[in-house]
Design a protein around this motif. Structure first.
Motif, PDB file in Angstrom:
ATOM      1  N   UNK A 255     -44.239 -24.647  22.125  1.00 32.97           N
ATOM      2  CA  UNK A 255     -43.587 -25.624  21.241  1.00 32.97           C
ATOM      3  C   UNK A 255     -44.541 -26.147  20.165  1.00 32.97           C
ATOM      4  N   UNK A 256     -45.850 -25.957  20.368  1.00 36.10           N
ATOM      5  CA  UNK A 256     -46.834 -26.412  19.384  1.00 36.10           C
ATOM      6  C   UNK A 256     -46.861 -25.519  18.143  1.00 36.10           C
ATOM      7  N   UNK A 257     -46.246 -24.327  18.246  1.00 35.81           N
ATOM      8  CA  UNK A 257     -46.170 -23.451  17.073  1.00 35.81           C
ATOM      9  C   UNK A 257     -45.320 -24.114  15.986  1.00 35.81           C
ATOM     10  N   UNK A 258     -45.787 -24.017  14.768  1.00 36.41           N
ATOM     11  CA  UNK A 258     -45.083 -24.562  13.605  1.00 36.41           C
ATOM     12  C   UNK A 258     -44.946 -26.081  13.646  1.00 36.41           C
ATOM     13  N   UNK A 259     -45.689 -26.722  14.538  1.00 36.07           N
ATOM     14  CA  UNK A 259     -45.723 -28.191  14.540  1.00 36.07           C
ATOM     15  C   UNK A 259     -46.826 -28.618  13.581  1.00 36.07           C
TER      16      UNK A 259
END
Length: 499
Positions: A255-259
């Motif tokens: 979920x940290x991707x593209x954050x």
């Protein structure tokens, strides 16, 4: 392959010679990981023997003549043997075995194992997971037996299943996790058809159940994940991510991707890339300058992986939320809660590594909760007691917190300059000064709880603990040095005793 025999521990060779004298018809082989490690010149503790042409009762009797022996499973024909002169872990001694799949579900150990002393070495090796583990060394003739090309795969640095990957993983899905782990430990690549099957297996590994039991127990998932991260943190993250295993097992991390992050402090990009850079710091040059050669505790490694998992859930942006800049307020607290959930879900605490220790849920959650401590409070002006409480009261916790802060700092690339651990450097300059005021590493209060209750005529309760904390803070700040000064201090702070 006489050179391989020369690498064996003398105590093992002596024990094998004794066993051979008691069982003249026996053929004794070193098998599996030990042969692989000998060929790679890697240290090993994985000494496994396979003995042909002798029946289980006779083998058990012969082993008992030269040490302690325990039967692991009658049908397995496996013994745990500790020769009298052997100081290491018990040696697995097995008859040749066959494995018959019961249902082909991939459930961990979903097959029937039978021993047969007359089976050939090739037949025994055919049941093994990867070619690099399907090797045997005849301890009498020095012959290396390699029916599946394991030696060539070692030379080419390739992880490949014995036979069809689909068949191997349908026998035991945990082999897919082991393949990733071996790739990390050996710095090998994974052969395309094996890799393709790992990708196909990811969802079943994480979610598959039969009769409400996991196809792959959570403890096995945790063990393989943790071993992979210990061996090669960045490669482990990449392989688990590319295979889909990361998304299935740790969706909080993907979920940290593209954050996004504030670019003025994080020009390195999104939170996922920041985390990858943080993992890359483990054991590197800068790390060794700060922490020496001491191996990081597992809590530090997982703490670095998970330290920012709260950011996606706390993200606020000017475009969407009208904030002045990208913000992830309280991501430390949210991340700590997520880390606790992950510990429970994957049972991370169950794996114990002899060198890197064991996950302590309380320590891990605490460290993630406080990894922004030096950003919230400048260490130049931080109260001595605060530094003592977080970094010296429990030095194990304090070191783990320092290591997470260090990796986080070095992975944060400000637009205005290079990454810096300046705040941690300032903290570490103050630690010896504060430590010099401690007694055997601890800060001992000048007054006991009983003293305080007597002096202030107060009942037992939380206030007494608070007063002790205030006293300790005053001690470290050199405001009080004696018991008399402590009495005067609390009297002024909390009122003179009632007459």
């Amino acid at each position: 392959m006489k050179q391989l025999l020369a690498k064996l521990p003398p105590e093992l060779l002596t024990a094998v010679k004794q066993l051979a004298l008691s069982c003249p018809s026996a053929e004794i082989f070193l098998v599996g990981g030990a042969v692989r490690d000998l060929l790679l010149n890697r240290p090993t503790k994985d000494w496994d023997l396979m003995v042909r042409m002798v029946e289980a009762p006779d083998l058990e009797k012969a082993l008992g003549l030269y040490g302690e022996v325990n039967l692991v499973g009658k049908s397995f024909g496996v013994f745990k043997w500790t020769p009298a002169t052997w100081a290491g872990e018990a040696i697995d001694v097995a008859l040749p075995r066959t494995e018959h799949v019961l249902a082909g579900t991939g459930q961990y150990r979903d097959f029937n194992i039978q021993s047969d002393s007359n089976l050939t070495v090739d037949e025994d090796l055919s049941r093994r997971d990867f070619t690099i583990n399907a090797l045997a060394l005849n301890l009498s003739t020095s012959e290396l037996i390699d029916p599946y090309g394991g030696q060539k795969d070692l030379e080419n640095k390739i992880i490949r299943t014995v036979g069809e990957a689909t068949e191997r993983f349908n026998e035991d899905l945990s082999r897919a996790l082991r393949g990733v782990r071996f790739a990390c430990q050996l710095n090998f690549s994974i052969e395309p058809s094996t890799w393709s099957e790992i990708i196909k297996s990811a969802n079943r590994i994480a979610s598959g159940k039969i009769n409400n039991e996991w196809l792959v127990p959570r403890e096995i998932c945790a063990r393989e994940l943790l071993k992979s991260l210990i061996a090669a943190p960045v490669k482990a993250l990449e392989l688990f991510d590319d295979s889909g295993l990361l998304h299935e097992l740790l969706p909080e991390v993907t979920a940290m991707k593209n954050c996004p992050q504030p670019p003025e402090w994080h020009s390195e990009g999104d939170v996922f890339n920041h985390t990858k850079l943080a993992l890359a710091e483990i054991g590197g040059k800068n790390w060794k300058e700060f922490f020496g050669q001491t191996k990081p505790n597992l809590n530090a490694i997982i703490g670095i992986l998970l330290h920012d998992i709260g950011k996606p859930l706390t993200l606020k942006t000017p475009e969407r939320d009208g904030t002045d800049r990208i913000r992830t307020n309280e991501h430390d607290s949210v991340g700590a809660k997520l880390a606790s959930d992950i510990c429970e879900r994957l049972r991370l605490m169950n794996y114990v590594d002899p060198e890197y220790g064991q996950i302590d849920q309380d320590i891990l959650v605490w460290a993630i909760q406080h990894h922004l401590l030096l950003i919230y409070g400048n260490p130049d002006i931080m109260k001595p007691y605060t530094i003592y409480k977080y970094f010296l009261k429990d030095k194990t916790r304090g070191l783990i917190l320092q290591q997470i802060i260090f990796a986080d700092s070095m992975a944060s690339h400000p637009v205005s300059g290079t990454p810096s651990a300046e705040l941690l450097i300032k903290l570490r300059a103050r630690l010896p000064v504060i430590e010099a005021k401690l007694e055997h590493g601890q800060l001992v209060s000048l007054l006991s709880g009983h003293d305080i209750m007597t002096i202030l005529k107060l009942p037992s309760g939380p206030l007494i603990g608070e007063i002790i904390e205030v006293l300790k803070e005053a001690q470290l700040a050199a405001q009080i040095k004696t018991k008399e000064e402590a009495i005067t201090f609390i009297t002024k702070q909390y009122g003179a005793p009632t007459k």
